[in-house]
Motif scaffolding. Sequence first.
Motif, PDB file in Angstrom:
ATOM      1  N   GLY A 312       0.910  -1.164  -0.047  1.00  0.00           N
ATOM      2  CA  GLY A 312       0.155   0.082   0.185  1.00  0.00           C
ATOM      3  C   GLY A 312       0.909   1.036   0.080  1.00  0.00           C
ATOM      4  O   GLY A 312       2.005   1.258   0.084  1.00  0.00           O
ATOM      5  N   ASN A 333      -3.566   3.630  -1.671  1.00  0.00           N
ATOM      6  CA  ASN A 333      -3.799   2.498  -2.230  1.00  0.00           C
ATOM      7  C   ASN A 333      -3.658   1.310  -1.570  1.00  0.00           C
ATOM      8  O   ASN A 333      -2.449   1.403  -0.657  1.00  0.00           O
ATOM      9  CB  ASN A 333      -2.816   2.549  -3.540  1.00  0.00           C
ATOM     10  N   ILE A 335      -3.043  -2.807  -1.930  1.00  0.00           N
ATOM     11  CA  ILE A 335      -2.883  -3.964  -2.878  1.00  0.00           C
ATOM     12  C   ILE A 335      -2.698  -5.380  -2.191  1.00  0.00           C
ATOM     13  O   ILE A 335      -1.533  -5.507  -1.888  1.00  0.00           O
ATOM     14  CB  ILE A 335      -2.002  -3.674  -3.951  1.00  0.00           C
TER      15      ILE A 335
END
Length: 460
Positions: A312, A333, A335
């Motif tokens: 992230g 973000n 992930i």
Amino acid sequence: MLTLKIITLSSLLILQGCTSLAPQYQRPALPVPQQFSVGQNALVTARGINDSGWHNFFTDPLLKSYISEALQHNPDLRMATLKVAEARSQYKITDADRYPQLNGATDGTYSGPLKGNAATSRQYSAGLDISYDLDFFGRLKNLSEADRQSYFASQQAQRAVHILLVASVTQSYYSQRLAFQQLQVARETLINYQQSYSFVEKQLLTGSTTLLALEQAKGLIATTQAEVAKREGELAQANHALWLVLGRSSALAENNSQSIEHLDEVQLPPRLSSTILLQRPDIAEAEHLMMAADANIGAARAAFFPSISLTGDITGSSTNLSSLFNAASGMWNFIPKIDVPLFNAGRNKANLSLAEVRQQQTIVTYEQRIQTAFKEVADQLSLKDSYRAQLLAQEAYLTSLQVSLQRATALYAHGAVSYIDVLDAERNLFATRQAILDLKYARQINEVNLFTALGGGWVE
């Protein structure tokens, strides 16, 4: 919601830290008898000796100074110390992969046209990147454990070098002392033979003996002069050997009368268990390598299972530095990623097979070292009583020879026996004195070897 996320993340961390596919370590049974045969003259009182036990075991102050000097300057020991530091750093590197990795980054971009009056545009960004592997199946944990056990093994290897260096210095020192004392005996004997020659020469002038006796006395002087020259060469070689192990020139003064008897015996109980071998550094090193091999099997097994990683980032971008960290200019973000091994041409299976074969090799090495250690200790124990009995017999024989020489000399002075009887007594006396020195040296080297074979001493 935030609390639930924290609880979920904590649970994942706990879960991934508790799973391991490594086989449970079990120490192999000792492939040797359960006890040593200490001998009839074993001492009941036991004196414990630890890693630095040579400080108490060796009582000769000059020898102790030589050992201390060698431990400070010996290149083998320095290299072993550096290997320990190397293994420790490698363990820290591997262990760091088990924890979240956080990195920060900033950059600035400036752009504009090659022609024209347009203003230069600016773009700034800053952010934090985080990545973390959820080690559900213990791959990273086992890799870390393998390096940790390798680090422990390197410490034991360093200890082995330490003990062998102490033994090497001691043996070189006592070899030098033996050569010095043998030279002294040869020189004293030469003086006695020269006095005997003068006595026979006086008797020849009075007609009480023959030229044959005088030539026999002269021949004895010549052979002893050759013996003195031989012992001088041996002393020079012993000096060189000691210089080498110390790394400098350290010849003993000729007037140093230190004997080779300044060494305590290794005191043992009447029953000595073979489990004492487990404290030897070479065996402890082999055991740590077995544990490392088990951990490598766990890492190879974990490669068959999915790996889960979380990445992230939080970034902020702005055309002005002043507003770079405003919430309005930021983005995040997250992930999660799962890698599932589907096909790798048998690589994982081969890696597991390799790890298992290497584990079996470490077991064989461990058993071989124990068997070798048992033989080394048993050999030295069997020699203890033998050397003691030989020395007592030789000392009794020496006393008898001294009386025989006195009587043979007195009888020869009165013409009751030939000079050959005196020669035989003198030769036997000289040979026996040298043999006693050899036995004392062998007995002390036996103690040093036993001290070494028990891992630098033994702890009750």
